[in-house]
Scaffold this active site. Sequence first.
Site, mmCIF file in Angstrom:
data_model
loop_
_atom_site.group_PDB
_atom_site.id
_atom_site.type_symbol
_atom_site.label_atom_id
_atom_site.label_comp_id
_atom_site.label_asym_id
_atom_site.label_seq_id
_atom_site.Cartn_x
_atom_site.Cartn_y
_atom_site.Cartn_z
ATOM 1 N N GLU A 213 0.789 -1.237 0.000
ATOM 2 C CA GLU A 213 0.000 0.000 0.000
ATOM 3 C C GLU A 213 0.823 1.292 0.000
ATOM 4 O O GLU A 213 0.610 2.163 0.858
ATOM 5 C CB GLU A 213 -0.970 0.001 1.189
ATOM 6 C CG GLU A 213 -2.020 -1.094 1.097
ATOM 7 C CD GLU A 213 -3.062 -1.035 2.200
ATOM 8 O OE1 GLU A 213 -2.869 -0.271 3.170
ATOM 9 O OE2 GLU A 213 -4.080 -1.748 2.096
ATOM 10 N N GLU A 313 -6.361 -7.868 -0.314
ATOM 11 C CA GLU A 313 -6.989 -7.495 0.958
ATOM 12 C C GLU A 313 -8.427 -7.076 0.682
ATOM 13 O O GLU A 313 -8.699 -6.332 -0.263
ATOM 14 C CB GLU A 313 -6.259 -6.340 1.650
ATOM 15 C CG GLU A 313 -4.922 -6.689 2.245
ATOM 16 C CD GLU A 313 -4.378 -5.573 3.134
ATOM 17 O OE1 GLU A 313 -5.203 -4.779 3.658
ATOM 18 O OE2 GLU A 313 -3.150 -5.489 3.293
#
Length: 421
Positions: A213, A313
């Site tokens: 991320e 995710e």
Amino acid sequence: MKLTKLVALAGAALASPIQLVPREGSFLGFNYGSEKVHGVNLGGWFVLEPFITPSLFEAFGNNDANVPVDEYHYTAWLGKEEAEKRLTDHWNTWITEYDIKAIAENYKLNLVRIPIGYWAFSLLPNDPYVQGQEAYLDRALGWCRKYGVKAWVDVHGVPGSQNGFDNSGLRDHWDWPNADNVQHSINVINYIAGKYGAPEYNDIVVGIELVNEPLGPAIGMEVIEKYFQEGFWTVRHAGSDTAVVIHDAFQEKNYFNNFMTTEQGFWNVVLDHHQYQVFSPGELARNIDQHIAEVCNVGRQASTEYHWRIFGEWSAALTDCTHWLNGVGKGPRLDGSFPGSYYQRSCQGRGDIQTWSEQDKQESRRYVEAQLDAWEHGGDGWIYWTYKTENALEWDFRRLVDNGIFPFPYWDRQFPNQCGF
């Protein structure tokens, strides 16, 4: 190991969605493109997250002002000796052989994504972090081999933080994009690739994620793209054909269609998407039909992307009510506690399945099933966040299965074909 230099990139070519195949002569250990990933994240194990294991942080007291906000401050406040003592106990007990066996034999999943910080492999001067994680990672990979589970090694935190999230190890900082921090990250990738990308791990480690991320809108895509390219060649020059996983850096779907393509000389690249709908007031204001419409739309958009892609995710969460989900000292947006948010409805009882109405249960089940369908239609599979928590119901795979919110087996459907794929 001496870091190899970045090889000059081949000329850019127009990329179009094609059926990618592994490079001839390479061994991936997983048939991306023809086999689907069905996995779980082992979150909160080697990188602490307060909402996953609040007890580790609650040991500092009941006043959030006296609670460390991340692993950096957790270790700094305790000091090396005490931090190592507490974390060694955590590493030894949070995920056990029983869990890996259950993932394979009970839940019928085929992959675990294992988040780990740079500090597990190489500390910066004056880092407060402690080490020892690597031995437990090695043990876990041995269990994966024993039970036939594949693994991604995911560099979840890099020096200075790539996003300012507590799950990077260091909250509220975006100091990764400087030459020293990026080079340290590359050195860590070189070590990981040399060890876990070696032939003895080819049957287990089927992905090395360069960084989790990276916050593209905050730190800039130029830095991120350069790092992805250099990280790729670092893995390859370590002698590894293991799939290199790059996160989408919060860019729109199809952003990376013309980046790191086979025509440009790259191979075995996997794109990682993370999809949540609880981190803004606008998302929280959606009704269940709107949530599902968004899921289906994302699945359709992703289906036209160039690279192999995994939804690495996602969760069942329809609220941000979980204690410390937004960080120590920060309340939910849903009830207006989070700065800049407004009251929409109460969080009362959201963490206790016994207080959920049948409508709550059905809506959450619908949401999960829609995501399972969309992530397989739009990509090459999914990895749920996360396998276990202490008490974060909406995020806890095991509890959701036990309470009939997550399908068991995962292919069971009470609400089939919601997206009309």
